[in-house]
Design an enzyme around this catalytic site. Sequence first.
Site, PDB file in Angstrom:
ATOM      1  N   GLU A  77      40.428  29.766  23.908  1.00 26.11           N
ATOM      2  CA  GLU A  77      39.197  30.150  24.612  1.00 26.11           C
ATOM      3  C   GLU A  77      38.019  30.355  23.677  1.00 26.11           C
ATOM      4  O   GLU A  77      36.892  29.931  23.965  1.00 26.11           O
ATOM      5  CB  GLU A  77      39.430  31.415  25.450  1.00 26.11           C
ATOM      6  CG  GLU A  77      40.281  31.196  26.696  1.00 26.11           C
ATOM      7  CD  GLU A  77      41.778  31.236  26.426  1.00 26.11           C
ATOM      8  OE1 GLU A  77      42.168  31.578  25.289  1.00 26.11           O
ATOM      9  OE2 GLU A  77      42.565  30.960  27.351  1.00 26.11           O
ATOM     10  N   HIS A  82      44.461  39.039  35.676  1.00 26.47           N
ATOM     11  CA  HIS A  82      43.918  37.838  36.323  1.00 26.47           C
ATOM     12  C   HIS A  82      43.122  38.182  37.581  1.00 26.47           C
ATOM     13  O   HIS A  82      42.994  37.353  38.467  1.00 26.47           O
ATOM     14  CB  HIS A  82      45.036  36.869  36.700  1.00 26.47           C
ATOM     15  CG  HIS A  82      45.612  36.094  35.551  1.00 26.47           C
ATOM     16  ND1 HIS A  82      46.399  36.665  34.593  1.00 26.47           N
ATOM     17  CD2 HIS A  82      45.510  34.784  35.196  1.00 26.47           C
ATOM     18  CE1 HIS A  82      46.774  35.748  33.705  1.00 26.47           C
ATOM     19  NE2 HIS A  82      46.244  34.602  34.041  1.00 26.47           N
TER      20      HIS A  82
END
Lengths: 324, 338
Positions: free
Chosen positions: A60, A129
Amino acid sequence: MESLTYREALGRALADAMREDESVFVLGEEVGRYGGAYGVTKGLIEEFGPERLLDTPISEAGIVGAAVGAAMAGMRPVAELMYIDFIGMTMDQLGNQAAKIRYMFGGQIGVPMVLRTQGGTGRSAGAQHSQSLEAYVMHTPGLRLAIPATVADAYHLLRAALTQPDPVVFIEHKALYAMKAEVDLAAPVPDWGQAALRREGGDLVIVSYSRQVHYALEAAEALAGEGIEAAVVDLRTLNPLDFETIRPLVEAAGRAMVVSEGPMTAGVAAELAARISEECFDYLEDPVVRVAGEDIPISVSTALETASVPTPELIAATARRLCR
Amino acid sequence: MTRDNNGLGDLFREMLRIRIFEERVGELFVRGESAGSMLHLSIGEESAAVGVCSAMKDGDTFTTHHRGHGIFLARGANPDRMMAEIAGKETGYCGGKGGSMHIADMGLGHLGANAIVGGGIPAVVGAALAAKRQGTGAISVAFFGDGAMQQGILYEAMNMAALWDLPAVFVCINNQWGMGTRIDQATKSTDLHVRAKAFGLKAETVDGLDVREVQGAATRILDAARVGRPGFLAVDCYRFYGHARKDKSPYRDETEEAEGRKRDPVAFARAALTESGKAEAELADMEAAIAAEMDASIDYAIGSDEPPLEAMFRDVFAPGEPEPEPVAARLDRVLARE
């Protein structure tokens, strides 16, 4: 008019932007062959090829860092961060690099990149999440922040984000991807940086964004049956923040509530409540209240998850107490 | 700009310019004219900057770490504007907002110095991606220290560069010390280029004592990158002084420092030039001319103005975008009640 989902509208925006501008390309985990974890980029690789739908390793920070460099070198990258919960992995590249390059370098160059991501509850995806971390972004000078609630805005805000000279974090809501609406994409929408008044009402102003706009509208419908008329403002972008739409509504109604899915403490709702209190003090009949997420991690249990963030019922009940 | 760096005389001149510039940065601090004390001198590392930059071309881009003055000078920076930036003055490269650790110049391909260890590395992946896509033939070079060898972002970036065959180069200037931690106190694996090889990069380690050796290795690595084989070069050298201007390195022993300072690339090149018949008077003239140039950069910096306060709210966003509202203006507005 055509029938489109929020997901399809986002994909359409990317495709239209890529057709119009050769410098636009998408990079991220699973954006190409897989079509995006939530299917937003599905099918795009067939038209635009693997160079413009660039599948990346699970890196990321590297993805955002590469987008920064590509943007500085004349491209218009759209980096996808699969879940906003992964933003911690990218925070140096986003907060120390992308956000500050124009300023640190004395205005020599900007970083016209878009970081597309999604957040929020609704899928029992658990504590890592399901978060609403827009406050992290809003707290960082130099970043723009768009957060669409509607299908039309999914398209138009993403197109507008891709014309911005500065880095834009674009936060979708995972519970909205399947939302379908009849839309005319040629119909006018508010400009970038302008809030939308989704419902008029003279008793109370509810300021919100993303999925909570729909919850606020649902609450407002219920309240209307009881004689309480609530205006609902959809901020659309949190940076720029359109206070000029909020101010006259609050001055007229004398009451305001801010609704956000993010944790209450030091969150977006806190910032908005402070602004409304400071700027509309003489017009307020009641304290400005925050209706926001609990200050707890999100559980995978659907019951606990649902109870962790505002519901239409909580918004309506709070409005009743305010307007009593 | 293109320079004739083929001869040792030119390489020596460039290294000497860096050495003397850095000494003047130290002087700027002592005179109380620098903006703060976070000044990281690259004395002892001149061959890395000059050797690698001599293999770069117009149009190439690069990022540096916080110890990047020498690299920027070797790419053609104007010492006046550098010194002014280090002093936080309006005439500096970034109008006084960046300083020593955030200096940049798009005209020279400098995508920015960085105060985050490893922070500037992945930008070269994006710049190399853009260069490849745009077919410019340029490469992008990340310069960083041995400290960044222990940062995860380096490995994300090297992996992407290798995966996509990008014209990118990673240059580790291994001065043996990350602040007060010696390289062998930071890692078991001190053979740094082996790590890059594991990712599929063309990789070498070169001794920084002889700038010609650095130039040779850099030419091999950078030339390969130009045809799509990304690379890595570790340049072994020694950080002559402390981490930053105020640090006297009490954590290093005198023997080690004395040994380290023997590995002086500037003295080594000077001796080689003398040996090859270069007249002492000519070298002394060169030194005097550079000293005068760098003295002038201090005068320029000191004589320049601080940026005006109005500049404070500028460049958060692009020109034409509304500037953030100053706190004082906001308070005046909010408290101006009827």
